[in-house]
Scaffold this active site. Structure first.
Site, short mmCIF file in Angstrom:
data_model
loop_
_atom_site.label_atom_id
_atom_site.label_comp_id
_atom_site.label_asym_id
_atom_site.label_seq_id
_atom_site.Cartn_x
_atom_site.Cartn_y
_atom_site.Cartn_z
N GLY A 65 0.77 -1.24 0.00
CA GLY A 65 0.00 0.00 0.00
C GLY A 65 0.80 1.29 0.00
N ASP B 180 0.69 3.40 4.42
CA ASP B 180 -0.39 4.05 3.69
C ASP B 180 -1.51 4.46 4.65
OD1 ASP B 180 -1.00 1.38 4.24
OD2 ASP B 180 -1.95 0.99 2.30
N ASP C 5 -5.09 2.00 10.77
CA ASP C 5 -6.52 1.82 11.07
C ASP C 5 -6.62 1.42 12.56
OD1 ASP C 5 -9.20 1.17 10.98
OD2 ASP C 5 -9.04 -0.32 9.41
N GLY D 28 -4.27 -0.17 14.11
CA GLY D 28 -2.91 -0.09 14.64
C GLY D 28 -2.30 -1.45 14.94
N LEU E 224 0.70 -2.04 12.67
CA LEU E 224 1.82 -1.18 13.06
C LEU E 224 2.51 -1.71 14.31
CD1 LEU E 224 3.37 1.47 12.61
CD2 LEU E 224 1.71 2.57 14.12
N ASP F 264 -5.99 -0.47 -1.72
CA ASP F 264 -6.79 -1.30 -2.62
C ASP F 264 -8.08 -1.78 -1.97
OD1 ASP F 264 -5.43 -3.18 -0.81
OD2 ASP F 264 -6.30 -4.72 -2.12
N ARG G 284 -5.38 0.55 -6.49
CA ARG G 284 -4.09 1.11 -6.03
C ARG G 284 -3.56 2.16 -7.00
NH1 ARG G 284 -2.31 -2.15 -1.86
NH2 ARG G 284 -2.63 -4.40 -2.07
P1 IMP Z 1 -4.66 -1.97 10.86
O1 IMP Z 1 -6.08 -2.18 11.23
O2 IMP Z 1 -4.15 -0.62 11.34
O3 IMP Z 1 -3.79 -3.10 11.31
O4 IMP Z 1 -4.61 -1.91 9.27
C1 IMP Z 1 -4.34 -3.06 8.56
C2 IMP Z 1 -4.30 -2.84 7.09
O5 IMP Z 1 -5.64 -2.81 6.64
C3 IMP Z 1 -3.69 -1.57 6.54
O6 IMP Z 1 -2.29 -1.60 6.43
C4 IMP Z 1 -4.34 -1.55 5.16
O7 IMP Z 1 -3.63 -2.40 4.28
C5 IMP Z 1 -5.70 -2.12 5.44
N1 IMP Z 1 -6.72 -1.09 5.54
C6 IMP Z 1 -7.25 -0.53 6.64
N2 IMP Z 1 -8.19 0.38 6.33
C7 IMP Z 1 -8.24 0.41 4.97
C8 IMP Z 1 -9.01 1.16 4.02
O8 IMP Z 1 -9.86 2.01 4.34
N3 IMP Z 1 -8.77 0.89 2.71
C9 IMP Z 1 -7.85 -0.02 2.29
N4 IMP Z 1 -7.11 -0.74 3.14
C10 IMP Z 1 -7.29 -0.52 4.47
#
Ligand code: IMP
Length: 179
Positions: free
Chosen positions: A48, A103, A106, A108, A111, A162, A168
Site C-alpha cells: 500500500g 499508507d 486503522d 494499529g 503497526l 486497494d 491502487r
Molecule cells: P490496521 O487495522 O491498522 O492493522 O490496518 C491493517 C491494514 O488494513 C492496513 O495496512 C491496510 O492495508 C488495510 N486497511 C485498513 N483500512 C483500509 C481502508 O480504508 N482501505 C484499504 N485498506 C485498508
C-alpha cells in the site's frame, strides 16, 4: 460527484491528488527538519505505501536510505488471529533512526506488530509516518509522528490503497458509498 465502481462497491472522490501532494510536501519538510544530522532509513510497507513512499522520499533533503518491507502471513495463528512476519530486512538498522512509511493506520494492530519486529534489530529510534489515519478505529497508544490526513472510519481506496487488489493505481483517494 465522481464515482468509480470496483467489484461490487461504489466509491466517491474523497481526497483529490492536489491535496495529497500538499500534505506529503508538508510532511517531507517536517521530517527533513526533524531528522537532519541523523542516520535515517525509511522503510515503506508494501504494497500500500509504494506511491506515498515514492512521492515523500524524493522531497526528503538530508542523506538517507530507503527500503521496502512486506508482511507475510505466518503459517500458524496466534490468539489474536493471523500473525504477520515482516520480510525483506536486508539492511543493517542497528543504531539507525527508522521511519516506517505506512499508507494507513486503522486499528494499529499491523503497526504494533511491525514495531515489535523491528525493535529486535536494535534501531536507535522508530518513527511512524502515515498518509492516512482513522483515529476512531485506533486501538493502540503508539504515537504517530507524521500523519497526512485523519479520516473517518470509512473504507477508502486509491493512492496505493486497494479494495480486493484493485484501486491502487488511482491518483486520488476515494471512499466507499453506502458500505
Ligand atoms: P490496521 O487495522 O491498522 O492493522 O490496518 C491493517 C491494514 O488494513 C492496513 O495496512 C491496510 O492495508 C488495510 N486497511 C485498513 N483500512 C483500509 C481502508 O480504508 N482501505 C484499504 N485498506 C485498508
Amino acid at each position: 460527484m465522481e464515482v468509480r465502481k470496483i467489484h461490487d462497491k461504489e466509491f466517491e472522490l474523497f481526497i483529490p491528488n492536489a491535496r495529497i501532494n500538499v500534505a506529503i510536501s508538508d510532511m517531507a519538510a517536517s521530517i527533513s527538519r526533524d531528522l537532519e544530522g541523523k542516520d535515517v532509513i525509511f522503510m515503506g510497507i508494501l504494497n500500500g505505501a509504494f506511491m506515498f513512499a515514492a512521492e515523500l522520499i524524493k522531497q526528503i533533503t538530508p542523506n538517507c536510505q530507503i527500503t521496502f518491507l512486506k508482511l507475510a502471513s505466518y503459517a500458524g495463528t496466534s490468539s489474536t488471529g493471523t500473525v504477520k512476519r515482516l520480510i525483506g530486512i536486508n539492511e543493517d538498522i542497528k543504531n539507525k533512526t527508522v521511519v516506517i512509511l505506512e499508507d494507513i493506520v486503522d486499528t494499529g494492530i499491523t503497526l504494533e506488530s511491525i514495531i515489535k519486529q523491528l525493535n529486535g534489530y536494535e534501531p536507535v529510534e522508530i518513527r511512524v509516518a502515515t498518509l492516512l489515519h482513522k483515529p476512531d478505529a485506533y486501538l493502540k497508544d503508539i504515537p504517530l509522528d507524521y500523519v497526512g490526513f485523519e479520516i473517518p472510519n470509512d473504507f477508502v481506496v486509491g493512492y496505493g490503497l486497494d479494495y480486493e487488489g484493485f484501486g491502487r493505481n488511482l491518483a486520488d483517494i476515494y471512499k466507499v458509498v453506502d458500505p
